[in-house]
Write a protein that holds these residues in place. Structure first.
Motif: not given
Length: 436
Positions: A145-148, A190-191, A323-328, A361-367
């Motif tokens: 998984x590229x993001x991880x 986005x995401x 800082x691009x997505x302020x909720x992350x 997005x925030x949910x999956x980012x936490x995972x």
């Protein structure tokens, strides 16, 4: 310029070679080093690659090596496209979750976690070897998984950037529907990797997404496996991977009735290797389209050219949130448009993200944070926590059951599990090709 490909024995590599040959004016390459631990596959793919370059009149030479450090020495860019455990491991990733009533997919849900557990330590080990041999090289991660994986590379201090073909695929699809050159299309993409939406499609700076949804909604919806009415109501286009979230139960029912994708890919790979073994074969086979990864070569050329100062560009890549997505958190790796040049990639400003998107997005980012920790440090509790945090799982008994099954199935590639310890060590068994 020297370019190295880790996992160069992948049956997908000739797709890259085809792109490098066609786009030689954008990215002049003198040497392409193919690196893979499987000597048989490496020889077949290298021979095919050399013949393709010769047919195209491209001056680059193909070299091969089994050692990442030795093979990448002197490279300016290193592409990482490996699959730990090969198609056999992918088969488990796609089938084991189904036994528990969950989506069986190799990058999303429990299958994606299983792949991350096997992959992150291997990629980090390879990156350390590459950094010693080519300290100034950019590491471009194709490996899912590229993001991880990209986050792990960045946290370890590597000059890394992640790349996926979803955005360029949408760009090409929308351009075809509009009868326009793809270069005239830009996206508000986005995401997170494999969790993205297209919120805007600009043609020469003019918004055309509403017209696309009105005139081609059914066709676009079919390509992402979601109802056209949903896309029109939302006013955006989710990636195909959102189907696993928006239509989870329907997807599980479908998957239980169909053979896993891994079986089809394994058959395609077998046939491709037969083609590559033919000393007369010197053009990209049509069968390769069934292997997946459309437009990766074009995306890779654009990214490498921008990073090496050949042609700075606006590209969709995986990079720090900053800082691009302020909720992350700033350290999270997101997938958004960025300005890419010799100094790296800088995310472009993003308009506010509505709760329907930001919440998931925030949910999956936490995972993903928990998944990375499990991959780095091992332990059944860490694996269970990651599964419990995933929105496609999220039940304690299910997470514990899946964790035990995933660890047992992946034991050969999880040294900490085999040793019964918490700390992870590196397993370097790889098989080229991480693409869908």
């Amino acid at each position: 310029m020297k370019l190295a490909v880790i996992g160069g024995g992948s049956t997908y590599t000739p797709e890259l070679i085809d792109g490098f040959a066609r786009l030689r004016d954008t990215l002049p390459i003198g040497e392409i080093a193919l690196i893979d631990p499987d000597p048989h596959r490496l020889a077949l793919v290298a021979g095919m690659s050399a013949r393709m370059l010769a047919r195209a009149g491209h001056p680059a030479r193909i070299t091969t090596d089994s050692d990442p450090g030795r093979g990448a020495a002197g490279a300016q860019a290193v592409l990482v496209q490996l699959r730990v455990g090969g198609q056999a491991a992918r088969h488990v990733d796609e089938t084991l979750p189904l036994d528990c009533g969950c989506v069986g997919q190799e990058t999303t849900g429990a299958g994606g976690l299983a792949k991350a557990l096997r992959t992150v330590p291997v990629v980090l080990d390879i990156a350390e070897r590459v950094a010693k041999a080519a300290p100034d090289a950019w590491i471009i991660d194709f490996t899912n998984p590229v993001g991880i994986v990209t986050r792990a590379l960045l946290d370890a201090g590597h000059r890394a950037i992640g790349l996926c073909n979803v955005a360029i695929g949408f760009q090409r699809r929308f351009a075809a529907l509009l009868g326009a050159d793809p270069g005239r299309i830009s996206l508000d993409h986005i995401g997170l990797n494999h969790l993205t939406w297209e919120r805007s499609v600009l043609l020469d700076g003019r918004e055309v997404l509403p017209g696309l949804l009105e005139g081609h909604g059914e066709e676009i919806a079919a390509s992402v496996g979601l109802p056209a009415a949903l896309l029109r109501r939302l006013g955006l286009v989710p990636s195909y991977y959102l189907r696993y979230f928006y239509e989870h139960d329907a997807v599980v029912a479908e998957q239980r009735q169909a053979p896993p994708r891994a079986a089809a890919v394994a058959e395609i790979e077998s046939r491709l290797l037969e083609i590559y073994a033919d000393p007369a074969a010197d053009t990209k086979p049509g069968l390769l389209a069934g292997r997946g990864g459309a437009y990766y070569s074009e995306a890779a050329v654009d990214l490498i050219a921008a990073l090496l100062g050949q042609a700075p560009a606006r590209l969709v890549v995986n990079l720090r949130n900053a800082g691009t997505l302020p909720f992350l958190p700033d350290e999270t790796v997101i997938e958004v448009p960025a300005q890419v040049g010799p100094d790296g990639a800088v995310p472009l400003p993003i308009r506010p993200v509505p709760p329907l998107l930001s919440g998931l997005i925030a949910h999956v980012a936490a995972y993903e944070d928990l998944a990375r920790e499990a991959a780095l440090h091992g332990g059944a509790d860490r694996v269970t926590d990651a599964l419990l945090a995933h929105p496609l799982i999220g039940q304690a008994s299910l997470a514990a059951d899946l964790a035990a099954r995933l660890i047992e199935a992946g034991r050969d590639h999880l040294p900490w599990a085999a040793a019964g310890t918490v700390d992870s060590t590196v397993d370097s068994t790889v098989d080229g090709g991480s693409l869908p």
